[in-house]
Write a protein that holds these residues in place. Structure first.
Motif, PDB file in Angstrom:
ATOM      1  N   ASP A 256       0.831  -1.197   0.000  1.00 35.83           N
ATOM      2  CA  ASP A 256       0.000   0.000   0.000  1.00 35.83           C
ATOM      3  C   ASP A 256       0.868   1.250   0.000  1.00 35.83           C
ATOM      4  N   ASP A 257       0.227   2.409   0.051  1.00 36.49           N
ATOM      5  CA  ASP A 257       0.952   3.680  -0.043  1.00 36.49           C
ATOM      6  C   ASP A 257       1.815   3.964   1.176  1.00 36.49           C
ATOM      7  N   ARG A 258       1.558   3.272   2.280  1.00 36.41           N
ATOM      8  CA  ARG A 258       2.366   3.456   3.491  1.00 36.41           C
ATOM      9  C   ARG A 258       3.552   2.503   3.547  1.00 36.41           C
ATOM     10  N   GLY A 259       3.672   1.663   2.512  1.00 42.54           N
ATOM     11  CA  GLY A 259       4.773   0.718   2.472  1.00 42.54           C
ATOM     12  C   GLY A 259       4.493  -0.595   3.163  1.00 42.54           C
ATOM     13  N   GLU A 260       3.263  -0.808   3.643  1.00 41.39           N
ATOM     14  CA  GLU A 260       2.913  -2.050   4.309  1.00 41.39           C
ATOM     15  C   GLU A 260       2.486  -3.102   3.287  1.00 41.39           C
ATOM     16  N   THR A 261       2.867  -4.329   3.536  1.00 42.28           N
ATOM     17  CA  THR A 261       2.569  -5.423   2.617  1.00 42.28           C
ATOM     18  C   THR A 261       1.269  -6.113   3.010  1.00 42.28           C
ATOM     19  N   HIS A 262       0.443  -6.402   2.031  1.00 40.41           N
ATOM     20  CA  HIS A 262      -0.807  -7.135   2.233  1.00 40.41           C
ATOM     21  C   HIS A 262      -0.827  -8.334   1.301  1.00 40.41           C
ATOM     22  N   VAL A 263      -1.569  -9.343   1.685  1.00 42.03           N
ATOM     23  CA  VAL A 263      -1.698 -10.536   0.852  1.00 42.03           C
ATOM     24  C   VAL A 263      -3.176 -10.874   0.705  1.00 42.03           C
ATOM     25  N   PRO A 322     -11.504  -2.837  -3.672  1.00 42.78           N
ATOM     26  CA  PRO A 322     -10.963  -1.596  -4.246  1.00 42.78           C
ATOM     27  C   PRO A 322     -11.496  -0.324  -3.604  1.00 42.78           C
ATOM     28  N   LYS A 323     -12.562  -0.424  -2.814  1.00 38.53           N
ATOM     29  CA  LYS A 323     -13.125   0.762  -2.180  1.00 38.53           C
ATOM     30  C   LYS A 323     -12.133   1.341  -1.179  1.00 38.53           C
ATOM     31  N   GLY A 324     -11.942   2.650  -1.240  1.00 39.37           N
ATOM     32  CA  GLY A 324     -11.033   3.313  -0.315  1.00 39.37           C
ATOM     33  C   GLY A 324      -9.577   3.201  -0.681  1.00 39.37           C
ATOM     34  N   LYS A 325      -9.253   2.535  -1.774  1.00 34.46           N
ATOM     35  CA  LYS A 325      -7.859   2.392  -2.202  1.00 34.46           C
ATOM     36  C   LYS A 325      -7.500   3.488  -3.198  1.00 34.46           C
ATOM     37  N   SER A 326      -6.243   3.881  -3.179  1.00 29.31           N
ATOM     38  CA  SER A 326      -5.773   4.901  -4.114  1.00 29.31           C
ATOM     39  C   SER A 326      -5.547   4.296  -5.492  1.00 29.31           C
ATOM     40  N   GLU A 327      -5.350   5.174  -6.477  1.00 29.49           N
ATOM     41  CA  GLU A 327      -5.075   4.705  -7.837  1.00 29.49           C
ATOM     42  C   GLU A 327      -3.827   3.837  -7.868  1.00 29.49           C
ATOM     43  N   ASN A 328      -2.790   4.258  -7.165  1.00 27.26           N
ATOM     44  CA  ASN A 328      -1.540   3.504  -7.170  1.00 27.26           C
ATOM     45  C   ASN A 328      -1.695   2.147  -6.487  1.00 27.26           C
ATOM     46  N   GLU A 329      -2.477   2.102  -5.421  1.00 25.12           N
ATOM     47  CA  GLU A 329      -2.684   0.827  -4.736  1.00 25.12           C
ATOM     48  C   GLU A 329      -3.441  -0.151  -5.626  1.00 25.12           C
ATOM     49  N   ILE A 330      -4.463   0.336  -6.317  1.00 24.42           N
ATOM     50  CA  ILE A 330      -5.220  -0.522  -7.226  1.00 24.42           C
ATOM     51  C   ILE A 330      -4.329  -0.991  -8.375  1.00 24.42           C
TER      52      ILE A 330
END
Length: 639
Positions: A256-263, A322-330
């Motif tokens: 994500d935009d904060r640099g945290e990894t999600h799976v 995808p709700k609440g996610k930024s363009e870059n995150e998507i």
């Protein structure tokens, strides 16, 4: 009940042991209260001998000379039984007693997040959220009770614990899923032949927890009862068809935009390629799972087999929201998703299309990553193609096709859409385009909905109002904002539009959005025709209610074929070399919908259903699609 005692030093004489026992009459008691514990003062509050018990939990600080002198006297009093009677009279003891009482309240607040249990023979304090103990959670009941730092920082340490935070996040994230699974009993139709029942029973034994897929199978098998009764050869074909050719499940890591990894988890179920390469949507939604992917793939297989085109069926997506996610995150998620899936795609294998949570933006990111990984431009995905070539009506096709199908049904009854009140659920691309085309035919669409409620405009929507709705959705605002512009409209929280007076209903939101009570409301509101815009929008109980009330139902596998037609027109070589005019495109779309309708009705009549029967289209669509698949499987030796 767990009792924690403060200990004094052990002396060698029996008198000292007696003194110790007497001094320990004031102790801490831990009570378990549901999922939390409290620590309180025991029955020794007013015992004079308590003054001799040294308090381990007194905050460490430098003692004055006078206090040091008092401390020495207390130690001497603990070793001399004759001086014990004078101890309660000393002033510092009362002060310490008050401190302990104050700490009692701190303990109570601190341990509201915890409970006591025995682990490997040792009593430990567990986190009531994550049910674990360990670093940042460990509170040894046999020690540390007196440490002021432990007392004051226990709750803070717990709340800041990474283990606790992760447990809390997972608990909240999975709460809806757990409730959804628990509240989904599997509804088995009673009026089913022994042979058909055995087929459904076999699916239940193999995949007992795949509720959506089992529901879809039951509907299909119920429609095919007369087919398998007429020819037992079809039983083995149907059993083979109900198992997908391949199921692809994979992890999708993204940052994500904060640099945290999600799976997240990705799915693609290529259900059948017997009639051609797979086509089917991708869905990004938190509720997405393997059962939903299989159900979507199975429904798409039947839909494609019913269409005028030779195509296989597939479905898939991810539990990514995808709700609440930024363009870059998507973008990063779509690229990571395609990193695994691209090896299973291609113009002669499988090409995905749009579904819930996946629009032109997501399809553009997916295709861009596919093109870079595959090293060629062939096999463009249906969806983003509209930006650089092909038809400009790709996204409108499904919604327009639903209205075209409704118009064909009405024409068979010598009626038309003009002036009819229509309720529409959803507010995505399908619902908006349904409203758009209803207006073109003179109908009166009055509702749209979202996950929080529905909006009704008794005056009916018009093209200007549709523009307002588009702006609201584009800016991710609530439909409630529509009422700020049009005061006569109303928004109802936590409700569905099915109790509004109407002639035709267009459910375009999600599967199972119409339950039994909703179906009763639809019947009472005057609804005579239901056009399924979303896959499997009605529960089995709702279908029974609508059938008994003689409400005509157009199944999604027939009415939703507009998207299939548009996708194939885009991928057609001729279409790639020229831009279709809206008139030409709509004309071809209408022809495709008319062919689909005629195939479904013919199959129903061939197997003994009356053309006017409310079951005709539902059963006829499934029968026609299955017979096409069965013929292909037989010819290719797949049985």
């Amino acid at each position: 009940m767990l009792v924690l005692r403060r200990g004094l030093g052990m002396n060698s004489t029996m008198d000292d042991m007696n003194l110790l026992q007497q001094a320990q009459r004031h102790h801490l008691v831990v009570r378990e209260i549901g999922e939390e514990i409290d620590l309180e003062i025991g029955p020794g509050d007013d015992d004079p001998s308590f003054s001799n018990a040294p308090l381990i939990g007194v905050p460490p600080r430098e003692l004055s000379i006078e206090e040091q002198e008092e401390h020495k006297q207390l130690l001497m009093a603990a070793q001399n039984q004759n001086e014990e009677q004078e101890a309660p009279k000393t002033q510092p003891v009362k002060r310490k007693k008050k401190v302990v009482k104050r700490w009692r309240e701190e303990w109570a607040d601190t341990y509201k997040w915890a409970y006591v249990d025995v682990k490997e023979g040792t009593a430990r304090i567990f986190c009531s959220v994550c049910r674990e103990y360990g670093r940042k959670h460990r509170r040894n009941p046999y020690g540390n009770e007196g440490s002021r730092n432990m007392q004051m920082s226990a709750l803070e340490e717990h709340n800041n614990s990474l283990l606790h935070k992760e447990a809390l996040r997972l608990q909240m994230a999975s709460k809806d899923k757990i409730l959804t699974i628990a509240d989904k009993p599997i509804y088995v139709k009673a009026l089913m032949s022994k042979t058909a029942g055995s087929i459904v029973e076999a699916v239940l034994r193999r995949d007992p927890h795949e509720v959506e897929f089992i529901q879809s199978v039951q509907e299909a098998v119920h429609s095919l009862e007369r087919v398998i009764a007429k020819n037992t050869h079809y039983i083995h074909i149907l059993e083979r068809l109900l198992e997908p050719e391949r199921m692809i499940v994979f992890r999708v890591p993204w940052i994500d935009d904060r640099g945290e990894t999600h799976v997240n988890r990705g799915f693609r179920v290529q259900f059948s390629q017997v009639l051609g390469p797979c086509r089917g949507g991708l869905r990004y939604h938190p509720s997405m799972n393997l059962s939903t992917a299989k159900f979507l793939g199975f429904e798409q297989t039947l839909k494609n087999a019913l269409s005028p085109y030779k195509l296989g069926g597939a479905g898939g997506g991810s539990d990514f929201d995808p709700k609440g996610k930024s363009e870059n995150e998507i973008m990063r998620f779509c690229q990571s998703y395609m990193d695994e899936l691209y090896r299973y795609l291609g113009p002669d294998k499988d090409l995905p299309s749009e579904d819930m949570g996946v629009g032109p933006r997501e399809m553009g990111y997916l295709f861009g990553q596919y093109r870079r990984l595959a090293g060629h431009f062939q096999g463009s995905f249906t969806g983003p193609r509209m930006f650089w070539s092909g038809s400009s009506l790709r996204t409108e096709a499904t919604g327009y096709g639903l209205v075209f199908f409704a118009q064909i049904m009405l024409a068979e009854m010598n009626k038309e859409l003009k002036g009819l009140r229509c309720v529409v659920s959803g507010c995505g691309k399908i619902a908006i385009h349904v409203i758009d085309k209803l207006l073109a035919y003179g109908a009166v669409p009055i509702t749209v909905s979202d996950s929080r409620g529905y909006l009704v405009d008794e005056d009916g929507f018009d093209y200007v109002k549709i523009s307002v709705l588009r702006d609201i959705k584009a800016n991710q605002k609530s439909l409630r904002d529509y009422s700020k512009t049009y005061a006569r409209s109303k928004y109802y929280d936590e409700a569905k539009p099915w109790n509004e007076r109407c002639d035709i209903a267009f459910p375009c939101a999600a599967q199972n959005e119409i339950n039994q009570s909703d179906a009763v409301k639809l019947v009472n509101s005057g609804c005579r025709i239901l056009i399924e815009g979303s896959n499997m929008p009605c529960t089995p109980e709702a279908i029974d209610v609508l059938r008994k009330a003689n409400v005509l139902v157009a199944p999604a596998k027939a009415a939703g074929a507009g998207g299939v037609a548009a996708g194939e027109l885009e991928l057609n070589h001729e279409c790639n070399l020229m831009h279709w005019s809206p008139e030409d495109f709509e004309s071809k779309l209408q022809d495709a919908m008319k062919q689909t309708y005629q195939k479904a009705i013919k199959a129903a009549i061939d197997f003994g259903y009356q053309k006017e029967s409310p079951e005709a289209l539902v059963h006829g669509a499934t029968i026609s699609a299955f017979l096409a698949l069965a013929q292909g499987m037989t010819d290719q030796g797949c049985v």
